[in-house]
Enzyme design. Sequence first.
Site, PDB file in Angstrom:
ATOM      1  N   TYR A  19       0.843  -1.193   0.000  1.00 12.58           N
ATOM      2  CA  TYR A  19       0.000   0.000   0.000  1.00 12.58           C
ATOM      3  C   TYR A  19       0.874   1.236   0.000  1.00 12.58           C
ATOM      4  O   TYR A  19       2.107   1.148   0.130  1.00 12.58           O
ATOM      5  CB  TYR A  19      -0.911   0.010   1.241  1.00 12.58           C
ATOM      6  CG  TYR A  19      -0.229   0.382   2.532  1.00 12.58           C
ATOM      7  CD1 TYR A  19       0.664  -0.493   3.151  1.00 12.58           C
ATOM      8  CD2 TYR A  19      -0.434   1.629   3.122  1.00 12.58           C
ATOM      9  CE1 TYR A  19       1.306  -0.137   4.330  1.00 12.58           C
ATOM     10  CE2 TYR A  19       0.205   1.984   4.310  1.00 12.58           C
ATOM     11  CZ  TYR A  19       1.063   1.097   4.905  1.00 12.58           C
ATOM     12  OH  TYR A  19       1.700   1.447   6.061  1.00 12.58           O
ATOM     13  N   ARG A  36       6.710   4.841  -5.344  1.00 13.55           N
ATOM     14  CA  ARG A  36       7.064   3.811  -4.352  1.00 13.55           C
ATOM     15  C   ARG A  36       6.038   2.683  -4.359  1.00 13.55           C
ATOM     16  O   ARG A  36       6.380   1.505  -4.192  1.00 13.55           O
ATOM     17  CB  ARG A  36       7.170   4.432  -2.956  1.00 13.55           C
ATOM     18  CG  ARG A  36       7.613   3.413  -1.904  1.00 13.55           C
ATOM     19  CD  ARG A  36       7.860   4.039  -0.548  1.00 13.55           C
ATOM     20  NE  ARG A  36       6.657   4.623   0.012  1.00 13.55           N
ATOM     21  CZ  ARG A  36       6.623   5.370   1.111  1.00 13.55           C
ATOM     22  NH1 ARG A  36       7.726   5.635   1.767  1.00 13.55           N
ATOM     23  NH2 ARG A  36       5.492   5.866   1.556  1.00 13.55           N
ATOM     24  N   ARG A  49      -8.004 -20.231  -0.883  1.00 17.04           N
ATOM     25  CA  ARG A  49      -6.835 -20.064  -0.016  1.00 17.04           C
ATOM     26  C   ARG A  49      -5.754 -21.106  -0.306  1.00 17.04           C
ATOM     27  O   ARG A  49      -6.013 -22.305  -0.221  1.00 17.04           O
ATOM     28  CB  ARG A  49      -7.254 -20.150   1.455  1.00 17.04           C
ATOM     29  CG  ARG A  49      -6.128 -19.781   2.407  1.00 17.04           C
ATOM     30  CD  ARG A  49      -6.583 -19.862   3.862  1.00 17.04           C
ATOM     31  NE  ARG A  49      -5.552 -19.368   4.766  1.00 17.04           N
ATOM     32  CZ  ARG A  49      -4.466 -20.050   5.119  1.00 17.04           C
ATOM     33  NH1 ARG A  49      -4.269 -21.276   4.643  1.00 17.04           N
ATOM     34  NH2 ARG A  49      -3.560 -19.536   5.926  1.00 17.04           N
ATOM     35  N   HIS A 103      -1.179 -21.025  -0.235  1.00 16.18           N
ATOM     36  CA  HIS A 103      -0.034 -20.118  -0.092  1.00 16.18           C
ATOM     37  C   HIS A 103       0.635 -19.750  -1.421  1.00 16.18           C
ATOM     38  O   HIS A 103       0.828 -18.581  -1.701  1.00 16.18           O
ATOM     39  CB  HIS A 103       0.986 -20.701   0.894  1.00 16.18           C
ATOM     40  CG  HIS A 103       0.556 -20.588   2.320  1.00 16.18           C
ATOM     41  ND1 HIS A 103      -0.422 -21.380   2.869  1.00 16.18           N
ATOM     42  CD2 HIS A 103       0.968 -19.773   3.314  1.00 16.18           C
ATOM     43  CE1 HIS A 103      -0.592 -21.057   4.139  1.00 16.18           C
ATOM     44  NE2 HIS A 103       0.235 -20.083   4.437  1.00 16.18           N
ATOM     45  N   LYS A 135       6.562  -1.757   1.537  1.00  9.75           N
ATOM     46  CA  LYS A 135       5.435  -1.224   2.314  1.00  9.75           C
ATOM     47  C   LYS A 135       4.277  -2.225   2.306  1.00  9.75           C
ATOM     48  O   LYS A 135       3.249  -2.042   1.651  1.00  9.75           O
ATOM     49  CB  LYS A 135       5.022   0.145   1.757  1.00  9.75           C
ATOM     50  CG  LYS A 135       4.341   1.022   2.800  1.00  9.75           C
ATOM     51  CD  LYS A 135       4.381   2.471   2.395  1.00  9.75           C
ATOM     52  CE  LYS A 135       3.435   3.351   3.171  1.00  9.75           C
ATOM     53  NZ  LYS A 135       3.630   3.390   4.611  1.00  9.75           N
ATOM     54  N   GLU A 141      13.572   2.586  13.035  1.00 12.63           N
ATOM     55  CA  GLU A 141      12.594   3.616  12.680  1.00 12.63           C
ATOM     56  C   GLU A 141      11.472   3.539  13.712  1.00 12.63           C
ATOM     57  O   GLU A 141      11.610   2.878  14.737  1.00 12.63           O
ATOM     58  CB  GLU A 141      12.080   3.394  11.254  1.00 12.63           C
ATOM     59  CG  GLU A 141      11.421   2.037  11.035  1.00 12.63           C
ATOM     60  CD  GLU A 141      10.876   1.844   9.630  1.00 12.63           C
ATOM     61  OE1 GLU A 141      10.712   2.820   8.889  1.00 12.63           O
ATOM     62  OE2 GLU A 141      10.600   0.671   9.291  1.00 12.63           O
ATOM     63  N   LEU A 196      11.689   1.588   6.229  1.00 13.68           N
ATOM     64  CA  LEU A 196      10.989   2.012   5.020  1.00 13.68           C
ATOM     65  C   LEU A 196      11.667   3.295   4.523  1.00 13.68           C
ATOM     66  O   LEU A 196      11.888   4.213   5.323  1.00 13.68           O
ATOM     67  CB  LEU A 196       9.517   2.303   5.340  1.00 13.68           C
ATOM     68  CG  LEU A 196       8.704   2.694   4.101  1.00 13.68           C
ATOM     69  CD1 LEU A 196       8.351   1.449   3.295  1.00 13.68           C
ATOM     70  CD2 LEU A 196       7.447   3.447   4.479  1.00 13.68           C
TER      71      LEU A 196
HETATM   72  N1  PLP Z   1       8.326   3.905   8.410  1.00 10.70           N
HETATM   73  C1  PLP Z   1       7.188   3.219   8.523  1.00 10.70           C
HETATM   74  C2  PLP Z   1       7.220   1.875   9.179  1.00 10.70           C
HETATM   75  C3  PLP Z   1       5.976   3.752   8.033  1.00 10.70           C
HETATM   76  O1  PLP Z   1       4.844   3.035   8.136  1.00 10.70           O
HETATM   77  C4  PLP Z   1       5.992   5.031   7.437  1.00 10.70           C
HETATM   78  C5  PLP Z   1       4.761   5.631   6.897  1.00 10.70           C
HETATM   79  O2  PLP Z   1       3.721   5.055   6.872  1.00 10.70           O
HETATM   80  C6  PLP Z   1       7.200   5.721   7.354  1.00 10.70           C
HETATM   81  C7  PLP Z   1       8.357   5.128   7.836  1.00 10.70           C
HETATM   82  C8  PLP Z   1       7.273   7.094   6.743  1.00 10.70           C
HETATM   83  O3  PLP Z   1       7.153   7.044   5.347  1.00 10.70           O
HETATM   84  P1  PLP Z   1       6.558   8.258   4.515  1.00 10.70           P
HETATM   85  O4  PLP Z   1       7.346   9.474   4.901  1.00 10.70           O
HETATM   86  O5  PLP Z   1       6.787   7.880   3.117  1.00 10.70           O
HETATM   87  O6  PLP Z   1       5.113   8.383   4.890  1.00 10.70           O
END
Ligand code: PLP
Length: 287
Positions: free
Chosen positions: A33, A52, A100, A102, A145, A177, A201
């Site tokens: 997403y 992205r 369903r 895998h 993501k 993060e 991310l």
């Molecule tokens: N890290 C994680 C785990 C996130 O879920 C997000 C945003 O949803 C970010 C970092 C920040 O990313 P962005 O600045 O692209 O929203």
Amino acid sequence: MKNIAYYNGRIAAIEDMMIPMNDRACYFADGVYDAMFTVNHVPLSLDDHLARFYRSARRIDIEIPMPYDELRAMVVDFCKRVDSPDAMAYVQVSRGVGMRNHPYKGAQSGPSLWVWVKPDGLDPMMREYACITAEDTRYLMCDVKTINLLPSVMYAQRAEEAGCDETILHRGERVTECAHSNVHILKDGTFITAPCDNLILPGITRAHRIAQCKEMGIPVEERPFTVSEMMDADEIFFTSASALCCRVTMIDGKRVGGRDTALIRKIQQAAWDEAIAEAGIAPVPFK
Ligand code: PLP
């Protein structure tokens, strides 16, 4: 209208949408997403987020079933159609619908596409934020993501129960993060942030703050930093699509940062200036 959603060709209010039980999003969270926020009905950094989104899908072997320009136009249109000028815009793709199983090379419908926009707002930057810390027990593909957000859900719940706003994650001593944002520190005038690898991310907002700091002559170091460095930093802040630059002043109940107000305000101002320029609104102070 209050909100609007799209799923595989159907458009309706979010609450009126139904998805098939066999969508692989339900069984396996088999999808990716992206999310962005609007100011004045304009989704900020839309192309970065959509680029992205297509990249994330490719990483897990999913082809988004709509050309880029068409999806972009739909997001822009939806953001205009919702009443609220401040909103969250969301795009998601799953591998599709099928009994369903895998492995995914069998009979599938082809990928399913979600788009929705609902009222929401940016996190205020004048506020001070409180965080807890937690060992980062997520898997090792944090650069994709994924919609598999169970760890983030648990971290968010724990933060809320502690009366805090975010959870800062670390693997051993190394800060990675936050549960839904990137975290950074300022030390002796330098912006220090974890490097883009499989442990974080690659945040769009992170990239924008880095670019702006470089333009403003603020030194940037993309390198791992530790929990003790963070606790001893001049300022700590997190960034995401909703948090352009949010200052952290409490971690695990201890006062932190607060030693370079001028620099953090400068970065916040630059973030806000960029957002309102993109949104095409007259300069107003940020909240
Ligand atoms: N890290 C994680 C785990 C996130 O879920 C997000 C945003 O949803 C970010 C970092 C920040 O990313 P962005 O600045 O692209 O929203």
